[in-house]
Write an enzyme that holds these catalytic residues in place. Structure first.
Site, PDB file in Angstrom:
ATOM      1  N   CYS A   1      53.082  43.363 104.308  1.00 39.59           N
ATOM      2  CA  CYS A   1      53.296  41.964 104.674  1.00 39.59           C
ATOM      3  C   CYS A   1      54.437  41.785 105.689  1.00 39.59           C
ATOM      4  O   CYS A   1      54.270  42.089 106.853  1.00 39.59           O
ATOM      5  CB  CYS A   1      53.508  41.117 103.416  1.00 39.59           C
ATOM      6  SG  CYS A   1      53.340  39.350 103.740  1.00 39.59           S
TER       7      CYS A   1
ATOM      8  N   HIS B   1      48.798  42.215  99.991  1.00 41.02           N
ATOM      9  CA  HIS B   1      49.700  42.748  98.958  1.00 41.02           C
ATOM     10  C   HIS B   1      48.951  43.680  98.002  1.00 41.02           C
ATOM     11  O   HIS B   1      48.215  43.213  97.137  1.00 41.02           O
ATOM     12  CB  HIS B   1      50.323  41.588  98.171  1.00 41.02           C
ATOM     13  CG  HIS B   1      51.317  40.822  98.972  1.00 41.02           C
ATOM     14  ND1 HIS B   1      52.654  41.144  99.009  1.00 41.02           N
ATOM     15  CD2 HIS B   1      51.160  39.769  99.808  1.00 41.02           C
ATOM     16  CE1 HIS B   1      53.285  40.314  99.822  1.00 41.02           C
ATOM     17  NE2 HIS B   1      52.404  39.474 100.316  1.00 41.02           N
TER      18      HIS B   1
ATOM     19  N   GLU C   1      50.164  45.279  95.627  1.00 45.48           N
ATOM     20  CA  GLU C   1      50.841  45.320  94.330  1.00 45.48           C
ATOM     21  C   GLU C   1      50.341  44.263  93.344  1.00 45.48           C
ATOM     22  O   GLU C   1      50.589  44.370  92.150  1.00 45.48           O
ATOM     23  CB  GLU C   1      52.361  45.184  94.525  1.00 45.48           C
ATOM     24  CG  GLU C   1      52.870  43.850  95.074  1.00 45.48           C
ATOM     25  CD  GLU C   1      52.839  43.743  96.594  1.00 45.48           C
ATOM     26  OE1 GLU C   1      52.049  44.463  97.231  1.00 45.48           O
ATOM     27  OE2 GLU C   1      53.596  42.918  97.140  1.00 45.48           O
TER      28      GLU C   1
ATOM     29  N   GLY D   1      69.170  45.576  67.022  1.00 44.58           N
ATOM     30  CA  GLY D   1      67.924  45.556  66.249  1.00 44.58           C
ATOM     31  C   GLY D   1      66.715  45.476  67.165  1.00 44.58           C
ATOM     32  O   GLY D   1      65.586  45.629  66.733  1.00 44.58           O
TER      33      GLY D   1
ATOM     34  N   ASP E   1      65.456  47.667  73.248  1.00 45.71           N
ATOM     35  CA  ASP E   1      66.243  48.339  74.280  1.00 45.71           C
ATOM     36  C   ASP E   1      67.454  49.074  73.712  1.00 45.71           C
ATOM     37  O   ASP E   1      67.676  50.250  74.007  1.00 45.71           O
ATOM     38  CB  ASP E   1      66.720  47.337  75.345  1.00 45.71           C
ATOM     39  CG  ASP E   1      65.559  46.605  76.001  1.00 45.71           C
ATOM     40  OD1 ASP E   1      64.426  47.095  75.875  1.00 45.71           O
ATOM     41  OD2 ASP E   1      65.788  45.558  76.612  1.00 45.71           O
TER      42      ASP E   1
END
Ligand code: XMP
Length: 510
Positions: free
Chosen positions: A79, A167, A169, A222, A225
């Site tokens: 693009c 695009h 993606e 908790g 991650d």
């Protein structure tokens, strides 16, 4: 050494998606702002230029220095990137006369190129641009067109430099992933070796080298991650990882005990700190949502700091920061001096804690964190947990927070969440919870008139929390849940279901 793809970001809303698609091909990649590229690019095997909200014709348009890249490694310009290469290298870019936003179909030039291998004629692509390439840059050949865009793809002769106006993606470009694979694997010969197993091996050895015999402290929440970060670090440095899990009194019913137990079973060196009273004291009489967040954040820092000081000679603070957090703070529009924000749940640690930061997940997207977690043998229940906000139930109790309100909401929430699990609905929902409303309503129980609290149930579908839609839970499930709540939870006589999407609502009520 991990083979690497460089994505130069010009500020497009889709740049993160390019990285995701590349990672889905098991190829490692990094996004860097165009105006602050990495100093050493020797480990990069290919470069992708992103789109941009700018027009190449604007005075302040991004003007990257590609002298170390173009002609020296395979380059795919998307693009804005495609327009940039044209505009500054002998081509012509002008505002387009026809609408060039949305779906279009590719018409491939015969024998177009390896770039379009296994992509069929008329393949659907996604366009999103207001300028158009009127004339190609010097020494270029057109590879594809659409009905409205003559120069939808081109190649610069004698170089592995390719440019596409659409695009690849976004999912609406049906063969986008194939095109990226053609470019990265067939043209640039990048190896597809970015797997959870490779990531774990590489990260564990890097952590060992970086940390040595020093001690690391980490705040567990908790959530997915921080738990995955802890297990990775534990694998690298064992007992020298000191985990702290704070009970802020705003967790779900029995969550503190059960999660702490899970962590201990995983072999982590974890200290549970029950600071409920401290948090509830700090929240007394506070109704404003942002004020609540501030009070909770500050109390967390104080508690965490007290605990961290009890560990002798700790040198590092580990955080569960993931890639979207990093990209948000180092965007092209943020400029070269943009600083990296701290993980939101451990954010703003006081200066006097002069600890070095270690963030083993900062290159990963959320789904990759889960895959790494699976590779590390972390239980499915922990990896599949719904997101739960740092301020916990405090932002689901509208108005001021008291211990009694927390108790009521914990009971309601437990009935709802356990019900979802028992009905096999939990994994179909992205996030769910109950909200205690600051209103009472009239009801009748037996022969008695009641005047008690109203709770709202919320269950949403989402992929990233940025947008969300309410889940069409079966009526039978809602009926049963509502009955159970009203019969079992003292103080509640009415249950409502939230049918608002985000936007314009948000997932949380505060
Ligand atoms: P909203 O309510 O903005 O929430 O649609 C989007 C996602 O973010 C979570 N959330 C928070 N997480 N601290 C957190 O750690 C917070 O203050 C906070 N506020 C919202 C929310 O639960 C949802 O997953």
């Amino acid at each position: 050494m991990q083979q690497n793809v460089l994505i130069l970001d010009f500020g497009s809303q889709y740049t993160q998606l390019i990285a995701r698609r590349v990672r889905e091909l098991n190829i490692y990649c990094e996004i860097h702002p165009y105006n602050n590229p990495p100093k050493d690019i020797s480990s990069f095997k290919a470069t992708i230029l992103s789109g941009s909200p700018f027009s190449v014709r604007a005075e302040d348009a991004p003007h990257p220095d590609l002298s170390e890249i173009r002609g020296k490694m395979p380059l795919l310009a998307v693009c804005y990137g495609a327009q940039y290469l044209a505009h500054f290298h002998g081509g012509k870019v002008e505002p387009s006369e026809t609408r060039e936003y949305g779906r279009a179909n590719l018409s491939l030039i015969k024998d177009a190129e390896v770039l379009f291998e296994d992509i069929t004629e008329n393949s659907q692509v996604w366009m999103s641009h207001s300028d158009t390439i009127k004339e190609l840059p010097t020494n270029s050949v057109r590879l594809a067109s659409t009905a409205d865009v003559l120069n939808a793809a081109y190649r610069i002769d004698g170089e592995d430099t390719f440019a596409i106006q659409f695009h690849p993606e976004v999912y609406h470009t049906s063969d986008g992933k194939q095109l990226l694979e053609n470019f990265l694997v067939k043209i640039a010969s990048v190896e597809q070796n970015w797997t959870p197993e490779a990531f774990v091996d590489m990260t564990v050895s890097e952590l060992k080298e970086k940390i040595g015999d020093d001690k690391v402290v980490l705040g567990l929440s908790g959530g997915v991650d921080s738990s995955v970060a802890a297990v990775l670090l534990h694998k690298a440095i064992g007992k020298n990882l000191y985990c702290i899990f704070v009970n802020n009194g705003l967790l779900r019913k029995n969550e503190f005990e059960s999660v702490l137990d899970q962590y201990k079973h995983m072999g982590l060196n974890v200290k549970g700190v029950d600071a409920s009273a401290r948090f509830l004291d700090a929240l007394a009489g506070v109704s404003d949502p942002e004020e609540k967040r501030k009070k909770i954040g500050n109390a967390f820092i104080e508690v965490f700091d007290d605990e961290a000081h009890q560990i002798q000679d700790v040198k590092f603070l580990a955080q569960g920061t993931i890639y979207p957090d990093v990209i948000e703070s180092v965007s092209a529009t943020g400029g070269p001096s943009a600083t990296i924000k701290s993980h939101h749940n451990v954010g703003g640690l006081p200066d006097f804690m002069k600890l070095k930061i270690v963030e083993p997940l900062r290159a990963l997207f959320k789904d990759e964190v889960r895959r790494v977690g699976t590779e590390l043998g972390i239980a499915k229940e922990l990896l599949g947990r719904h997101p739960f906000p740092g301020p916990g139930l405090a932002i689901r109790i509208l108005g001021d927070v008291t211990a009694e309100k927390v108790r009521i909401l914990q009971e309601v929430d437990a009935i709802f969440i356990n019900g979802l699990k028992e009905s096999n609905l939990y994994d179909k929902v992205w996030q769910a919870g109950a909200i205690l409303l600051p209103v009472s309503s009239v009801g009748v129980m037996g022969d008695e008139r009641t005047y008690e609290k109203v709770v709202a149930l919320r269950a949403v579908e989402s992929t990233d929390g940025m947008t969300a839609d309410w889940v069409n839970l079966p009526y039978e499930f809602l009926q049963k849940t509502s009955n159970t709540i009203i019969n079992r939870v003292k103080g509640v006589n009415r249950v409502v279901y939230d049918i608002s999407s985000k936007p314009p609502a948000t997932i949380e009520w505060e």
